[in-house]
Write an enzyme that holds these catalytic residues in place. Structure first.
Site, PDB file in Angstrom:
ATOM      1  N   LYS A  12       0.865  -1.186   0.000  1.00 28.96           N
ATOM      2  CA  LYS A  12       0.000   0.000   0.000  1.00 28.96           C
ATOM      3  C   LYS A  12       0.897   1.229   0.000  1.00 28.96           C
ATOM      4  CE  LYS A  12      -4.287   0.024   0.545  1.00 28.96           C
ATOM      5  NZ  LYS A  12      -5.141  -0.483  -0.548  1.00 28.96           N
ATOM      6  N   THR A  57      -3.120  -5.505   0.129  1.00 30.37           N
ATOM      7  CA  THR A  57      -2.607  -4.166   0.440  1.00 30.37           C
ATOM      8  C   THR A  57      -3.527  -3.491   1.450  1.00 30.37           C
ATOM      9  OG1 THR A  57      -3.728  -2.988  -1.367  1.00 30.37           O
ATOM     10  CG2 THR A  57      -1.595  -4.013  -1.875  1.00 30.37           C
ATOM     11  N   ARG A 175      27.910  34.780  -7.516  1.00 28.66           N
ATOM     12  CA  ARG A 175      26.536  34.483  -7.939  1.00 28.66           C
ATOM     13  C   ARG A 175      25.718  34.029  -6.737  1.00 28.66           C
ATOM     14  NH1 ARG A 175      26.691  28.374 -10.740  1.00 28.66           N
ATOM     15  NH2 ARG A 175      27.619  27.375  -8.923  1.00 28.66           N
ATOM     16  N   GLN A 222      28.758  21.063  -7.363  1.00 27.35           N
ATOM     17  CA  GLN A 222      29.339  19.725  -7.150  1.00 27.35           C
ATOM     18  C   GLN A 222      30.265  19.739  -5.936  1.00 27.35           C
ATOM     19  OE1 GLN A 222      28.826  21.178 -10.125  1.00 27.35           O
ATOM     20  NE2 GLN A 222      28.667  19.708 -11.789  1.00 27.35           N
ATOM     21  N   HIS A 250      18.649  28.223 -10.485  1.00 21.52           N
ATOM     22  CA  HIS A 250      19.346  29.356 -11.099  1.00 21.52           C
ATOM     23  C   HIS A 250      18.679  30.695 -10.775  1.00 21.52           C
ATOM     24  CE1 HIS A 250      21.616  26.402 -13.322  1.00 21.52           C
ATOM     25  NE2 HIS A 250      20.550  25.966 -13.951  1.00 21.52           N
TER      26      HIS A 250
HETATM   27  O1  LIG Z   1      27.703  24.731  -9.914  1.00 24.68           O
HETATM   28  C1  LIG Z   1      27.450  24.536 -11.129  1.00 24.68           C
HETATM   29  N1  LIG Z   1      27.732  23.321 -11.689  1.00 24.68           N
HETATM   30  C2  LIG Z   1      27.466  23.029 -13.021  1.00 24.68           C
HETATM   31  O2  LIG Z   1      27.743  21.899 -13.518  1.00 24.68           O
HETATM   32  C3  LIG Z   1      26.891  24.067 -13.787  1.00 24.68           C
HETATM   33  N2  LIG Z   1      26.506  24.150 -15.089  1.00 24.68           N
HETATM   34  C4  LIG Z   1      25.990  25.392 -15.278  1.00 24.68           C
HETATM   35  O3  LIG Z   1      25.478  25.811 -16.358  1.00 24.68           O
HETATM   36  N3  LIG Z   1      26.048  26.124 -14.114  1.00 24.68           N
HETATM   37  C5  LIG Z   1      26.612  25.314 -13.174  1.00 24.68           C
HETATM   38  N4  LIG Z   1      26.901  25.525 -11.864  1.00 24.68           N
END
Ligand SMILES: O=c1[nH]c(=O)c2[nH]c(=O)[nH]c2[nH]1
Length: 301
Positions: A12, A57, A175, A222, A250
């Protein structure tokens, strides 16, 4: 050539359960979405419509409510493992269970500086999750969080990436960095952990994640993901690995030149899509992997 039944499970999905503990004047509320899934020998149901092995379930849903009444809920990892152990000991053809729980967090409303006994506001700090897999010889717990939205208004750069004929992105040394963290971490020894342990880590891991997001300068999302995972593994030896999915939410600077205005990192368009999706696992290299713990959990690399 024969056509055979492959891996299967059933249960479920998304049982909504709210438990109110009224044992003290300050009520405690636990608000869950529980999904059960059973594994085992269900071949006859699939191939012949023979339901003699099918614990319905509907019954699975009833067990969730009855167990909440009988033993309370406690920490979601413990509730999930109680359910999983019940199902796997109900019939010998049920050999495994996967119990997934989302906990929707409520905070007490503060009135005149005092926390109210029985009025709550939904927390903005995201949802706590767990997936407990009970097998014949192992119990795995993968806990996590979803919907943890964080933003830093500076201290984020992104440059040094390769350029080709399709590249238009400008390099930036300042940014906005914003994301909504979904994380799942696997406990090394879920069976050996107490309710207090689960509660401590459920509070401590999100704190480590957001504190690292805030403290560390970022050269890429990353890198930030990796730093956040590293912080969790460093602080909590109970955790074998952590997997995260982090959308890059973004924020684009708006071109105000047509209006004769400059824009010194002040006015942004918060785009909702498309978005970058950064996903990764940070793990200890000296612990065995546990693919069974992750089986059936989509959305992570
Ligand atoms: O931190 C980021 N990693 C990316 O892989 C990436 N690609 C992107 O267009 N902007 C960003 N910013």
């Amino acid at each position: 050539m024969a056509i055979v039944l492959g891996p299967n499970q059933y249960g479920k999905a998304e049982v909504r359960l709210v438990h109110v503990d009224r044992s003290t004047p300050a009520h405690r509320i636990t608000d869950l979405t529980v999904s059960t899934a059973l594994r085992g020998d269900f071949t006859a149901a699939h191939t012949r419509g023979d339901n003699s092995h099918v614990l319905t379930t509907d019954t699975q849903k009833n067990v969730v409510y009855a167990f909440a009444r009988e033993g309370g809920v406690g920490e979601i990892e413990q509730f999930a493992s109680r359910l999983g152990r019940h199902f796997t000991t109900t019939a010998d053809w049920i050999t495994g269970a996967r119990i997934e729980i989302e906990q929707h967090e409520w905070e007490r409303i503060t009135v005149d500086g005092r926390e109210h006994d029985h009025s709550f506001v939904r927390s903005g700090r995201g949802t706590r999750t767990t997936v407990v897999t009970v097998e014949a010889d192992a119990v795995h717990a993968v806990s996590g969080l979803a919907g943890l939205v964080v933003l830093r208004s500076t201290g984020s750069e992104f440059h040094g990436f390769p350029r080709d004929r399709y590249t238009t992105l400008a390099e930036t040394s300042d940014r906005i960095l914003a994301t909504e963290v979904t994380a799942r971490w696997r406990y090394l020894d879920a069976d050996g952990m107490s309710g207090a342990d689960f509660a401590r880590l459920a509070a401590g891991i999100p704190r480590a994640l957001v504190e690292t997001f805030a403290a560390e300068h970022s050269l890429a999302l990353q890198q930030t993901l990796h730093q956040m995972g590293e912080a969790v593994l460093t602080a909590f030896p109970e955790v074998a690995e952590i997997r995260m999915s982090m959308p890059n939410k973004h924020h684009f600077l708006v071109d105000l030149e047509p209006f004769g205005l400059d824009n010194p990192n002040t006015v942004y368009l918060a785009a909702d899509r498309p978005y970058g999706r950064i996903e990764g696992t940070v793990r200890r290299d000296d612990v065995p992997e546990a693919p069974a713990a992750w089986y059936g959990t989509p959305g992570f690399c």
